[in-house]
Write a protein that holds these residues in place. Structure first.
Motif, PDB file in Angstrom:
ATOM      1  N   ALA A  15      93.232 -13.098  88.263  1.00 30.94           N
ATOM      2  CA  ALA A  15      93.807 -14.277  87.617  1.00 30.94           C
ATOM      3  C   ALA A  15      95.321 -14.144  87.474  1.00 30.94           C
ATOM      4  CB  ALA A  15      93.164 -14.489  86.246  1.00 30.94           C
ATOM      5  N   ARG A  52      89.387 -19.393  91.052  1.00 29.62           N
ATOM      6  CA  ARG A  52      87.943 -19.569  91.214  1.00 29.62           C
ATOM      7  C   ARG A  52      87.276 -18.198  91.128  1.00 29.62           C
ATOM      8  NH1 ARG A  52      87.932 -24.562  95.552  1.00 29.62           N
ATOM      9  NH2 ARG A  52      90.170 -24.243  95.728  1.00 29.62           N
ATOM     10  N   ALA A  86      93.162 -23.842  89.611  1.00 28.71           N
ATOM     11  CA  ALA A  86      92.723 -22.760  88.730  1.00 28.71           C
ATOM     12  C   ALA A  86      92.051 -21.665  89.556  1.00 28.71           C
ATOM     13  CB  ALA A  86      91.753 -23.303  87.687  1.00 28.71           C
ATOM     14  N   GLN A 108      98.291 -16.418  89.495  1.00 28.63           N
ATOM     15  CA  GLN A 108      99.399 -17.117  88.839  1.00 28.63           C
ATOM     16  C   GLN A 108     100.747 -16.643  89.368  1.00 28.63           C
ATOM     17  OE1 GLN A 108      99.282 -16.875  84.576  1.00 28.63           O
ATOM     18  NE2 GLN A 108     101.223 -17.943  84.285  1.00 28.63           N
TER      19      GLN A 108
END
Length: 355
Positions: free
Chosen positions: A209, A222, A220, A213
């Motif tokens: 994650a 997955r 978003a 970013q």
């Protein structure tokens, strides 16, 4: 007494001889020489003194009794059938054999309750030290092991409390996988993680994650966490492939999830880019060959065993945490969506490292 001494010079002393002279039962002598619980310390000391005076030998038990050591160490892992843990076990066993120790290996099967029972059994057997892959969501240092004074090194997953720990650079491994896929044109990448009760699975998920970013990838992240079967992996891939912006590549959380993913991709005819965490047998022979994050389980096991023997030699310094590096082994499975074996050939050295 004189007659007993004369007989002893002619024949090998028995447990009955030891029991007679120590004024205890044969069962008590058996418990002492086999390092079993249930004998008072002063009684055990008296039996050991008689064992040494008479020269009683039971296999190699006399020397450990004199040294206070059993010349055994214990290894507790999640699943002995998993090749990752079997490679760790082989490395720990080699280090033990070099130092003339025997290795006792057990599986906790991912259960903190079973792990506590296994550790209690090993402590009861008076192993000299332990290497443990801890089970549970937030494992702590085992209080029974601490109370026994048995040196312990935790491997692969950290614990709460002061302890020696040997870990892998999970965030670095996930970053290398993501950057590799992005360099090959992928912008929509999914992550199929292991069971989130395990720290390694959670750390790899969080790293995915964070890197998603950092690289400014669209949408978003997955993420689908396990425990996984071929059916659950297939369902996740089908769902992601039906999205308005379908994934073009996936990263898997460990070697078993990678195998499930390969089967699902074949069944669903999804030519996705793929990077697997942990290398596995035949990964280089699959078409296309599978790119993997290699964390070298043999090196992890070797380092953990070496740290344990440092403690057994008397090192009383503060506990240490060692983070072992990972390495991306580039093969052919990270190519663009819908194209197979299009990545330029990678020349590798003897260990598979890109050159």
């Amino acid at each position: 007494m004189t007659r007993l001494s004369t007989r002893r010079t002619a024949t090998r002393p028995t447990m009955a001889d030891v029991a007679l002279e120590a004024n205890v039962s044969v069962k008590t002598v058996s418990r002492v020489v086999n390092h079993e619980p249930g004998v008072r310390p002063d009684t055990a000391a008296r039996v050991i003194a008689v064992v040494e005076r008479l020269g009683f030998r039971r296999a190699d038990s006399a020397r450990p009794l004199r040294l206070g050591r059993t010349r055994t160490i214990g290894l507790v892992v999640e699943d002995l059938a998993n090749p990752f843990y079997s490679q760790i076990g082989a490395a720990v066993e080699r280090e033990a054999r070099i130092r003339q120790h025997q290795l006792i290996t057990a599986s906790a099967e991912g259960s903190p309750t079973r792990e506590r029972a296994v550790l209690a059994e090993l402590v009861g057997r008076r192993v000299d030290g332990l290497v443990v892959v801890p089970a549970g969501t937030t494992p702590g240092v085992d209080p029974e092991v601490v109370a026994s004074g048995t040196p312990i090194v935790y491997l692969d997953r950290p614990v709460r409390g002061p302890a020696d720990m040997i870990l892998s650079d999970n965030p670095g491994g996930i970053r290398s996988a993501m950057e590799h896929l992005v360099a090959h044109g992928h912008r929509r990448v999914g992550f199929l993680g292991d069971d989130a009760q395990f720290w390694t699975a959670r750390q790899r998920r969080e790293a995915f994650a964070a890197v998603h970013q950092d690289l400014h990838l669209p949408g978003a992240p997955r993420i689908c966490m396990g425990p996984h079967t071929p059916a659950t992996v297939g369902a996740a891939l089908e769902s992601w492939s039906r999205d308005k912006d379908p994934v073009t590549a996936v990263i898997t959380g460990n070697n078993r999830v990678t195998v499930h993913t390969l089967r699902a991709m074949r069944r669903l005819d999804l030519p996705l880019g793929l990077v697997g965490y942990d290398d596995f047998e035949l990964a280089d022979l699959i078409d296309p060959p599978i790119t993997v994050v290699h964390q070298d389980p043999a090196a992890l096991g070797q380092k953990a065993a070496q740290q344990l023997f440092v403690r057994l030699l008397g090192d009383g310094s503060a506990p240490t945490t060692v983070v072992m590096p990972t390495r991306l082994i580039v093969r052919g499975s990270g190519g663009p969506h819908g194209r197979r074996a299009t990545v330029s050939p990678i020349r590798t050295g003897p260990a598979g490292q890109q050159v």
